[in-house]
Design an enzyme around this catalytic site. Structure first.
Site, PDB file in Angstrom:
ATOM      1  N   CYS A 135      -5.369  -7.289   7.890  1.00  0.00           N
ATOM      2  CA  CYS A 135      -6.693  -7.615   7.335  1.00  0.00           C
ATOM      3  C   CYS A 135      -7.104  -9.056   7.653  1.00  0.00           C
ATOM      4  O   CYS A 135      -8.148  -9.287   8.289  1.00  0.00           O
ATOM      5  CB  CYS A 135      -6.712  -7.341   5.843  1.00  0.00           C
ATOM      6  SG  CYS A 135      -5.333  -8.068   4.933  1.00  0.00           S
TER       7      CYS A 135
HETATM    8  N1  LIG Z   1      -4.722  -3.384   0.959  1.00  0.00           N
HETATM    9  C1  LIG Z   1      -5.185  -3.941   2.095  1.00  0.00           C
HETATM   10  O1  LIG Z   1      -6.203  -4.651   2.087  1.00  0.00           O
HETATM   11  C2  LIG Z   1      -4.504  -3.677   3.384  1.00  0.00           C
HETATM   12  C3  LIG Z   1      -3.325  -3.001   3.468  1.00  0.00           C
HETATM   13  N2  LIG Z   1      -2.698  -2.822   4.685  1.00  0.00           N
HETATM   14  C4  LIG Z   1      -1.421  -2.142   4.787  1.00  0.00           C
HETATM   15  O2  LIG Z   1      -1.610  -0.760   4.541  1.00  0.00           O
HETATM   16  C5  LIG Z   1      -0.471  -0.202   3.903  1.00  0.00           C
HETATM   17  C6  LIG Z   1      -0.932   0.446   2.603  1.00  0.00           C
HETATM   18  O3  LIG Z   1      -1.538  -0.551   1.813  1.00  0.00           O
HETATM   19  P1  LIG Z   1      -2.257  -0.231   0.436  1.00  0.00           P
HETATM   20  O4  LIG Z   1      -2.974   1.035   0.515  1.00  0.00           O
HETATM   21  O5  LIG Z   1      -2.964  -1.461   0.045  1.00  0.00           O
HETATM   22  O6  LIG Z   1      -0.978  -0.069  -0.505  1.00  0.00           O
HETATM   23  P2  LIG Z   1      -0.849   0.730  -1.861  1.00  0.00           P
HETATM   24  O7  LIG Z   1       0.315   0.120  -2.573  1.00  0.00           O
HETATM   25  O8  LIG Z   1      -2.154   0.790  -2.558  1.00  0.00           O
HETATM   26  O9  LIG Z   1      -0.465   2.185  -1.366  1.00  0.00           O
HETATM   27  C7  LIG Z   1       0.686   2.455  -0.625  1.00  0.00           C
HETATM   28  C8  LIG Z   1       1.063   3.872  -0.903  1.00  0.00           C
HETATM   29  O10 LIG Z   1       2.187   4.207  -0.132  1.00  0.00           O
HETATM   30  C9  LIG Z   1       2.912   5.180  -0.863  1.00  0.00           C
HETATM   31  N3  LIG Z   1       4.321   5.145  -0.523  1.00  0.00           N
HETATM   32  C10 LIG Z   1       5.228   4.245  -0.902  1.00  0.00           C
HETATM   33  N4  LIG Z   1       6.437   4.560  -0.405  1.00  0.00           N
HETATM   34  C11 LIG Z   1       6.249   5.699   0.293  1.00  0.00           C
HETATM   35  C12 LIG Z   1       7.124   6.547   0.983  1.00  0.00           C
HETATM   36  N5  LIG Z   1       8.412   6.265   1.058  1.00  0.00           N
HETATM   37  N6  LIG Z   1       6.617   7.676   1.552  1.00  0.00           N
HETATM   38  C13 LIG Z   1       5.309   7.965   1.471  1.00  0.00           C
HETATM   39  N7  LIG Z   1       4.434   7.188   0.781  1.00  0.00           N
HETATM   40  C14 LIG Z   1       4.921   6.079   0.207  1.00  0.00           C
HETATM   41  C15 LIG Z   1       2.704   4.845  -2.320  1.00  0.00           C
HETATM   42  O11 LIG Z   1       2.459   6.007  -3.013  1.00  0.00           O
HETATM   43  P3  LIG Z   1       3.497   6.903  -3.817  1.00  0.00           P
HETATM   44  O12 LIG Z   1       4.389   6.013  -4.603  1.00  0.00           O
HETATM   45  O13 LIG Z   1       2.584   7.715  -4.625  1.00  0.00           O
HETATM   46  O14 LIG Z   1       4.199   7.622  -2.755  1.00  0.00           O
HETATM   47  C16 LIG Z   1       1.429   4.031  -2.348  1.00  0.00           C
HETATM   48  O15 LIG Z   1       0.372   4.690  -3.044  1.00  0.00           O
HETATM   49  C17 LIG Z   1       0.508  -1.353   3.695  1.00  0.00           C
HETATM   50  O16 LIG Z   1       1.443  -1.386   4.740  1.00  0.00           O
HETATM   51  C18 LIG Z   1      -0.389  -2.592   3.768  1.00  0.00           C
HETATM   52  O17 LIG Z   1       0.327  -3.721   4.202  1.00  0.00           O
HETATM   53  C19 LIG Z   1      -3.290  -3.241   5.834  1.00  0.00           C
HETATM   54  C20 LIG Z   1      -4.460  -3.924   5.813  1.00  0.00           C
HETATM   55  C21 LIG Z   1      -5.156  -4.219   4.572  1.00  0.00           C
HETATM   56  C1  LIG Z   2      -4.424 -10.397  -1.333  1.00  0.00           C
HETATM   57  C2  LIG Z   2      -3.116 -10.006  -0.682  1.00  0.00           C
HETATM   58  O1  LIG Z   2      -2.069 -10.013  -1.305  1.00  0.00           O
HETATM   59  N1  LIG Z   2      -3.167  -9.676   0.595  1.00  0.00           N
HETATM   60  C3  LIG Z   2      -2.024  -9.285   1.354  1.00  0.00           C
HETATM   61  C4  LIG Z   2      -2.435  -8.952   2.736  1.00  0.00           C
HETATM   62  C5  LIG Z   2      -2.974  -7.563   2.857  1.00  0.00           C
HETATM   63  C6  LIG Z   2      -2.060  -6.629   3.558  1.00  0.00           C
HETATM   64  O2  LIG Z   2      -1.767  -5.578   3.064  1.00  0.00           O
HETATM   65  O3  LIG Z   2      -1.546  -7.060   4.686  1.00  0.00           O
HETATM   66  P1  LIG Z   2      -1.486  -6.306   6.055  1.00  0.00           P
HETATM   67  O4  LIG Z   2      -2.861  -6.387   6.613  1.00  0.00           O
HETATM   68  O5  LIG Z   2      -0.497  -7.062   6.861  1.00  0.00           O
HETATM   69  O6  LIG Z   2      -1.012  -4.932   5.888  1.00  0.00           O
HETATM   70  C7  LIG Z   2      -0.970 -10.372   1.471  1.00  0.00           C
HETATM   71  O7  LIG Z   2      -1.293 -11.540   1.493  1.00  0.00           O
HETATM   72  O8  LIG Z   2       0.198 -10.010   1.641  1.00  0.00           O
END
Ligand SMILES: NC(=O)C1=CN([C@@H]2O[C@H](COP(=O)(O)OP(=O)(O)OC[C@H]3O[C@@H](n4cnc5c(N)ncnc54)[C@H](OP(=O)(O)O)[C@@H]3O)[C@@H](O)[C@H]2O)C=CC1
Ligand SMILES: CC(=O)N[C@@H](CCC(=O)OP(=O)(O)O)C(=O)O
Length: 337
Positions: A156
């Site tokens: 992000c």
């Molecule tokens: N939030 C953001 O702004 C951004 C996030 N990302 C990346 O995207 C990914 C997801 O982020 P985000 O949606 O914010 O995270 P969340 O914590 O909101 O969701 C992650 C989900 O993954 C599931 N999970 C955890 N372990 C497992 C597993 N072993 N098998 C299958 N599912 C699993 C969990 O659900 P459950 O426990 O129900 O299985 C959980 O709901 C991360 O890698 C993050 O770094 C990238 C860019 C931006």
């Molecule tokens: C506000 C906040 O905590 N932001 C996250 C970055 C978001 C994220 O999930 O990182 P990726 O894009 O690498 O998956 C952090 O700083 O770790």
């Protein structure tokens, strides 16, 4: 039509993927998976994400570790909205089938395994898979994305930072003897759904974090080809990232050179909007766009560029679908605008 599944469908980026794919004209979302021990298994998507009621009523299936390898032949596209560790461990088993994998985590974004020990806290076990990964910053790597078997969707903060920085770097406009400085503020959804004291509404107060050691520093540096000073901040709002880049230009660089650099990079890129004024978060939240604005002081030879994205969309889920569109030969904005 192409079939798709989402792993990690109970989380924040998972919810955005469900919404986009359910309404996509050429993708059919057939399965939503959660982890083996998820508290949400067997519930309906619309129970876990009530905003999706009437949009998607699929159940959330637990994805057993013994079943992971087999999904590679069940779908055309697999979206991993999972923690870095899950993607690291399981992405390789999803390859070499019919599916193209779009990984939202950071587990395959950088070619150098050492970075993972230093910044991610685990030793990378799949250096060959890492080396072949295609970086999913859609506007800059579409030729590679078109042929990818798996795409490591850009992070992000790196998306916001690189879209601002790369036009200046690629056109050789910057004096890189002084490091570009990027200050960025994210809403709390960037930290994901799992509750923690640091991201709870009561605790959040605008503050820098990860200073001089955030894992997105090496990601920005790798794809900008320059060291930078990157400082993330956590803001008391839900969604969005506003990133401000400050850099010095080479002598003789003019405002026209800078304008030309942004125009040539983005004039034909429908999801990056170069503005006449500084962007604001409200204009990009809940959209797949990145808005960019800049100002230049010819006396100081200093350029300031601000970019704004929705971290859950252009910073994650909509960019993943944008990459998928590019990979499947569809218009890159299909299902997004
Ligand atoms: N939030 C953001 O702004 C951004 C996030 N990302 C990346 O995207 C990914 C997801 O982020 P985000 O949606 O914010 O995270 P969340 O914590 O909101 O969701 C992650 C989900 O993954 C599931 N999970 C955890 N372990 C497992 C597993 N072993 N098998 C299958 N599912 C699993 C969990 O659900 P459950 O426990 O129900 O299985 C959980 O709901 C991360 O890698 C993050 O770094 C990238 C860019 C931006
Ligand atoms: C506000 C906040 O905590 N932001 C996250 C970055 C978001 C994220 O999930 O990182 P990726 O894009 O690498 O998956 C952090 O700083 O770790």
């Amino acid at each position: 039509m192409f079939t798709a599944c989402i792993v990690g469908a109970s989380g924040y980026t998972g919810a955005e993927l469900i919404k986009i794919i359910s309404q996509h004209p050429q993708l059919t979302l057939t399965h939503c998976f959660v982890s083996e021990n998820s508290q949400y298994q067997s519930m309906l998507v619309s129970d876990v994400h009530p905003q999706l009621s009437g949009i998607c009523d699929l159940p959330l299936h637990a994805l057993a570790s013994t079943h992971i390898a087999s999904i590679r032949n069940d779908f055309d596209a697999i979206f991993l909205a999972t923690p870095h560790e899950f993607s690291h461990d399981h992405l390789p088993a999803m390859l070499n089938g019919k599916a193209v994998v779009f990984d939202l985590s950071g587990a395959y974004r950088l070619p150098n395994t050492q970075v993972f020990e230093t910044f991610y806290g685990f030793a990378h076990q799949h250096p060959h898979t890492l080396k072949k990964a295609v970086y999913g910053l859609a506007e800059w790597y579409s030729d590679n994305i078109k042929m990818a078997q798996y795409v490591a969707v850009a992070g992000c903060y790196p998306t916001a930072s690189l879209l601002a920085l790369k036009p200046l770097i690629e056109n050789d406009l910057l004096d890189l003897s002084k490091l570009p400085v990027i200050n960025a503020t994210s809403g709390v959804s960037g930290a994901g759904k799992k509750a923690s004291a640091t991201t709870s509404f009561y605790e959040v107060s605008l503050q820098a974090y990860g200073v001089l050691n955030h894992r997105h520093t090496p990601e920005i540096e790798n794809y900008a080809n320059t060291p930078v000073i990157f400082t993330p901040h956590l803001g008391g709002f839900k969604r969005g990232i506003l990133a401000t880049l400050t850099a010095f230009t080479k002598s003789g660089v003019s405002l026209r050179d800078i304008q030309n650099a942004f125009d040539s990079a983005y004039a034909h890129q429908p999801l990056v909007r170069v503005k006449d004024s500084m962007p604001k978060l409200d204009h990009v939240i809940h959209t797949p766009f990145c808005d960019i604005g800049f100002a230049f002081d010819p006396t100081k030879q200093c350029v300031v560029v601000t970019s704004a994205i929705d971290n859950l969309l252009k910073g994650a889920s909509s960019q993943a679908v944008q990459c998928c569109n590019i990979r499947l030969g569809l218009p890159q904005t299909m299902g997004l605008i």
